[in-house]
Motif scaffolding. Structure first.
Motif, PDB file in Angstrom:
ATOM      1  N   PRO A 117       0.793  -1.238   0.000  1.00 59.02           N
ATOM      2  CA  PRO A 117       0.000   0.000   0.000  1.00 59.02           C
ATOM      3  C   PRO A 117       0.818   1.276   0.000  1.00 59.02           C
ATOM      4  O   PRO A 117       0.283   2.343  -0.317  1.00 59.02           O
ATOM      5  CB  PRO A 117      -0.816  -0.116   1.293  1.00 59.02           C
ATOM      6  CG  PRO A 117      -0.011  -1.024   2.174  1.00 59.02           C
ATOM      7  CD  PRO A 117       0.667  -1.994   1.247  1.00 59.02           C
ATOM      8  N   ASP A 118       2.081   1.194   0.336  1.00 58.21           N
ATOM      9  CA  ASP A 118       2.899   2.403   0.477  1.00 58.21           C
ATOM     10  C   ASP A 118       3.595   2.729  -0.840  1.00 58.21           C
ATOM     11  O   ASP A 118       4.412   1.945  -1.334  1.00 58.21           O
ATOM     12  CB  ASP A 118       3.935   2.202   1.584  1.00 58.21           C
ATOM     13  CG  ASP A 118       4.562   3.523   2.028  1.00 58.21           C
ATOM     14  OD1 ASP A 118       4.370   4.537   1.323  1.00 58.21           O
ATOM     15  OD2 ASP A 118       5.247   3.525   3.063  1.00 58.21           O
ATOM     16  N   ALA A 119       3.293   3.891  -1.391  1.00 55.79           N
ATOM     17  CA  ALA A 119       3.928   4.306  -2.649  1.00 55.79           C
ATOM     18  C   ALA A 119       5.341   4.807  -2.438  1.00 55.79           C
ATOM     19  O   ALA A 119       6.127   4.877  -3.389  1.00 55.79           O
ATOM     20  CB  ALA A 119       3.100   5.395  -3.320  1.00 55.79           C
ATOM     21  N   VAL A 120       5.688   5.155  -1.202  1.00 56.98           N
ATOM     22  CA  VAL A 120       7.042   5.609  -0.886  1.00 56.98           C
ATOM     23  C   VAL A 120       7.870   4.399  -0.496  1.00 56.98           C
ATOM     24  O   VAL A 120       7.593   3.735   0.507  1.00 56.98           O
ATOM     25  CB  VAL A 120       7.033   6.637   0.257  1.00 56.98           C
ATOM     26  CG1 VAL A 120       8.451   7.079   0.584  1.00 56.98           C
ATOM     27  CG2 VAL A 120       6.168   7.843  -0.122  1.00 56.98           C
ATOM     28  N   LEU A 121       8.883   4.085  -1.293  1.00 63.72           N
ATOM     29  CA  LEU A 121       9.673   2.883  -1.054  1.00 63.72           C
ATOM     30  C   LEU A 121      10.673   3.105   0.071  1.00 63.72           C
ATOM     31  O   LEU A 121      11.174   4.217   0.262  1.00 63.72           O
ATOM     32  CB  LEU A 121      10.418   2.488  -2.333  1.00 63.72           C
ATOM     33  CG  LEU A 121       9.550   2.211  -3.560  1.00 63.72           C
ATOM     34  CD1 LEU A 121      10.420   1.747  -4.717  1.00 63.72           C
ATOM     35  CD2 LEU A 121       8.474   1.182  -3.254  1.00 63.72           C
ATOM     36  N   PRO A 122      11.001   2.053   0.814  1.00 67.47           N
ATOM     37  CA  PRO A 122      11.985   2.204   1.892  1.00 67.47           C
ATOM     38  C   PRO A 122      13.363   2.516   1.337  1.00 67.47           C
ATOM     39  O   PRO A 122      13.723   2.064   0.238  1.00 67.47           O
ATOM     40  CB  PRO A 122      11.961   0.830   2.579  1.00 67.47           C
ATOM     41  CG  PRO A 122      11.408  -0.105   1.564  1.00 67.47           C
ATOM     42  CD  PRO A 122      10.459   0.687   0.734  1.00 67.47           C
ATOM     43  N   THR A 123      14.125   3.264   2.085  1.00 68.51           N
ATOM     44  CA  THR A 123      15.484   3.627   1.663  1.00 68.51           C
ATOM     45  C   THR A 123      16.546   2.891   2.463  1.00 68.51           C
ATOM     46  O   THR A 123      17.730   3.148   2.299  1.00 68.51           O
ATOM     47  CB  THR A 123      15.705   5.136   1.798  1.00 68.51           C
ATOM     48  OG1 THR A 123      15.462   5.519   3.162  1.00 68.51           O
ATOM     49  CG2 THR A 123      14.760   5.904   0.880  1.00 68.51           C
ATOM     50  N   GLY A 124      16.131   1.975   3.308  1.00 63.68           N
ATOM     51  CA  GLY A 124      17.079   1.197   4.090  1.00 63.68           C
ATOM     52  C   GLY A 124      16.394  -0.018   4.667  1.00 63.68           C
ATOM     53  O   GLY A 124      15.161  -0.149   4.610  1.00 63.68           O
ATOM     54  N   GLY A 125      17.188  -0.949   5.196  1.00 67.56           N
ATOM     55  CA  GLY A 125      16.645  -2.139   5.824  1.00 67.56           C
ATOM     56  C   GLY A 125      16.314  -3.243   4.850  1.00 67.56           C
ATOM     57  O   GLY A 125      16.361  -3.074   3.625  1.00 67.56           O
ATOM     58  N   ALA A 126      15.932  -4.392   5.417  1.00 67.19           N
ATOM     59  CA  ALA A 126      15.680  -5.580   4.605  1.00 67.19           C
ATOM     60  C   ALA A 126      14.510  -5.400   3.645  1.00 67.19           C
ATOM     61  O   ALA A 126      14.478  -6.023   2.580  1.00 67.19           O
ATOM     62  CB  ALA A 126      15.420  -6.766   5.523  1.00 67.19           C
ATOM     63  N   GLY A 136       3.621  -3.150  -7.519  1.00 65.79           N
ATOM     64  CA  GLY A 136       4.752  -4.073  -7.490  1.00 65.79           C
ATOM     65  C   GLY A 136       5.733  -3.875  -8.627  1.00 65.79           C
ATOM     66  O   GLY A 136       6.619  -4.694  -8.850  1.00 65.79           O
ATOM     67  N   ARG A 137       5.622  -2.752  -9.336  1.00 65.55           N
ATOM     68  CA  ARG A 137       6.390  -2.576 -10.567  1.00 65.55           C
ATOM     69  C   ARG A 137       7.369  -1.397 -10.513  1.00 65.55           C
ATOM     70  O   ARG A 137       7.912  -0.998 -11.552  1.00 65.55           O
ATOM     71  CB  ARG A 137       5.435  -2.392 -11.754  1.00 65.55           C
ATOM     72  CG  ARG A 137       4.504  -3.592 -11.977  1.00 65.55           C
ATOM     73  CD  ARG A 137       3.775  -3.478 -13.311  1.00 65.55           C
ATOM     74  NE  ARG A 137       4.716  -3.405 -14.404  1.00 65.55           N
ATOM     75  CZ  ARG A 137       5.211  -4.468 -15.050  1.00 65.55           C
ATOM     76  NH1 ARG A 137       4.854  -5.688 -14.704  1.00 65.55           N
ATOM     77  NH2 ARG A 137       6.058  -4.307 -16.050  1.00 65.55           N
ATOM     78  N   ALA A 138       7.615  -0.852  -9.352  1.00 69.37           N
ATOM     79  CA  ALA A 138       8.454   0.341  -9.260  1.00 69.37           C
ATOM     80  C   ALA A 138       9.831   0.122  -9.872  1.00 69.37           C
ATOM     81  O   ALA A 138      10.373   1.006 -10.540  1.00 69.37           O
ATOM     82  CB  ALA A 138       8.587   0.782  -7.801  1.00 69.37           C
ATOM     83  N   CYS A 144      12.809  -2.544 -17.420  1.00 64.69           N
ATOM     84  CA  CYS A 144      12.290  -2.724 -18.781  1.00 64.69           C
ATOM     85  C   CYS A 144      12.660  -1.551 -19.681  1.00 64.69           C
ATOM     86  O   CYS A 144      13.103  -1.737 -20.825  1.00 64.69           O
ATOM     87  CB  CYS A 144      10.770  -2.892 -18.743  1.00 64.69           C
ATOM     88  SG  CYS A 144      10.196  -4.455 -18.047  1.00 64.69           S
ATOM     89  N   THR A 145      12.466  -0.336 -19.186  1.00 60.69           N
ATOM     90  CA  THR A 145      12.746   0.832 -20.028  1.00 60.69           C
ATOM     91  C   THR A 145      14.250   1.045 -20.216  1.00 60.69           C
ATOM     92  O   THR A 145      14.670   1.627 -21.225  1.00 60.69           O
ATOM     93  CB  THR A 145      12.102   2.095 -19.434  1.00 60.69           C
ATOM     94  OG1 THR A 145      12.546   2.269 -18.087  1.00 60.69           O
ATOM     95  CG2 THR A 145      10.591   1.987 -19.442  1.00 60.69           C
ATOM     96  N   ALA A 146      15.056   0.548 -19.287  1.00 61.82           N
ATOM     97  CA  ALA A 146      16.506   0.699 -19.400  1.00 61.82           C
ATOM     98  C   ALA A 146      17.140  -0.390 -20.249  1.00 61.82           C
ATOM     99  O   ALA A 146      18.298  -0.263 -20.659  1.00 61.82           O
ATOM    100  CB  ALA A 146      17.146   0.690 -18.014  1.00 61.82           C
TER     101      ALA A 146
END
Length: 225
Positions: A117-126, A136-138, A144-146
């Motif tokens: 549910p969280d659109a802000v992805l974690p920047t640390g931790g497991a 689920g596609r962030a 894919c585009t790269a």
């Protein structure tokens, strides 16, 4: 997130917070084993974790670069390469920044793919190893585009992710980038603790039904002409 299986590489060092080999790793390892790979082929693994797939490619004589955003994973992959006496170039940081200007014969990717549910992805931790935003596609979409900038002509991308993310969307997005893509591997595995913990949200988001207890994993193979 899926339930851990017995480690296919029991001697690997996995530091705290580093994603250990699981069913998705095994599925991608099988696809790698069937992929032609010659001595000196240039390979990059995106999100290397313990380095298990990078090591398998290096053992076949490939020149391997491994990238991860987590320092513990970078350290673990370097230590595992040293223990196996296999040469890996392991880089810390975002894959797009660290591979800019380089092209490869094979790209391996086991990106974060668990919808949440969280659109802000974690920047640390497991949690960085699996959290991938509401669809689920962030990270999947970025890879894919790269892909055209990462691959040499004739190069191949092998990427594993959950069917919850939409395998058809991955294939279609890669096709729009000029790659020939299809699903080559599929397995079903029981839900792990992360999916079980967000069962209600998955139902509300239309990603799971009331009785769902298993997750489909897929490997998408894409070739750049």
């Amino acid at each position: 997130m899926i339930t851990p299986l017995p480690d296919p590489e029991p001697r690997l060092i996995a530091l705290p917070g580093v994603y250990r080999p699981q069913a998705d790793t095994r599925l991608l390892a099988g696809a790698l084993a069937r992929e032609p790979l010659w001595p000196g082929a240039r390979v990059v693994e995106i999100g290397t974790g313990t380095g298990v797939l990078a090591l398998r490619a290096a053992a076949r004589g490939a020149q391997v670069t491994a990238v991860d955003v987590a320092w513990p994973a970078v350290l673990a992959a370097r230590l595992n390469g040293w223990r196996r006496r296999l040469r890996l170039r392991v880089l810390h940081g975002d894959f797009a920044a660290r591979t800019r200007g380089s092209r490869f014969d094979l790209v391996l990717a086991n990106p974060p793919y668990v919808p949440g549910p969280d659109a802000v992805l974690p920047t640390g931790g497991a949690r960085r190893a699996w959290e991938a935003g509401p669809a689920g596609r962030a990270v999947i979409d970025r890879i894919c585009t790269a892909a055209p900038a990462l691959l040499r002509p004739g190069g191949v991308l092998l990427m594993v992710h959950s069917g919850l993310c939409g395998a058809h969307e991955t294939v279609a997005l890669l096709a729009r980038q000029g790659l020939s893509a299809h699903v080559t591997e599929r397995i079903r595995v029981p839900w792990g603790p992360v999916l079980r913990s967000r069962r209600a949200w998955l139902r509300e988001a239309g990603l799971a039904g009331d009785g769902d207890e298993q997750e489909e994993l897929v490997v998408v193979r894409a070739r750049y002409a």
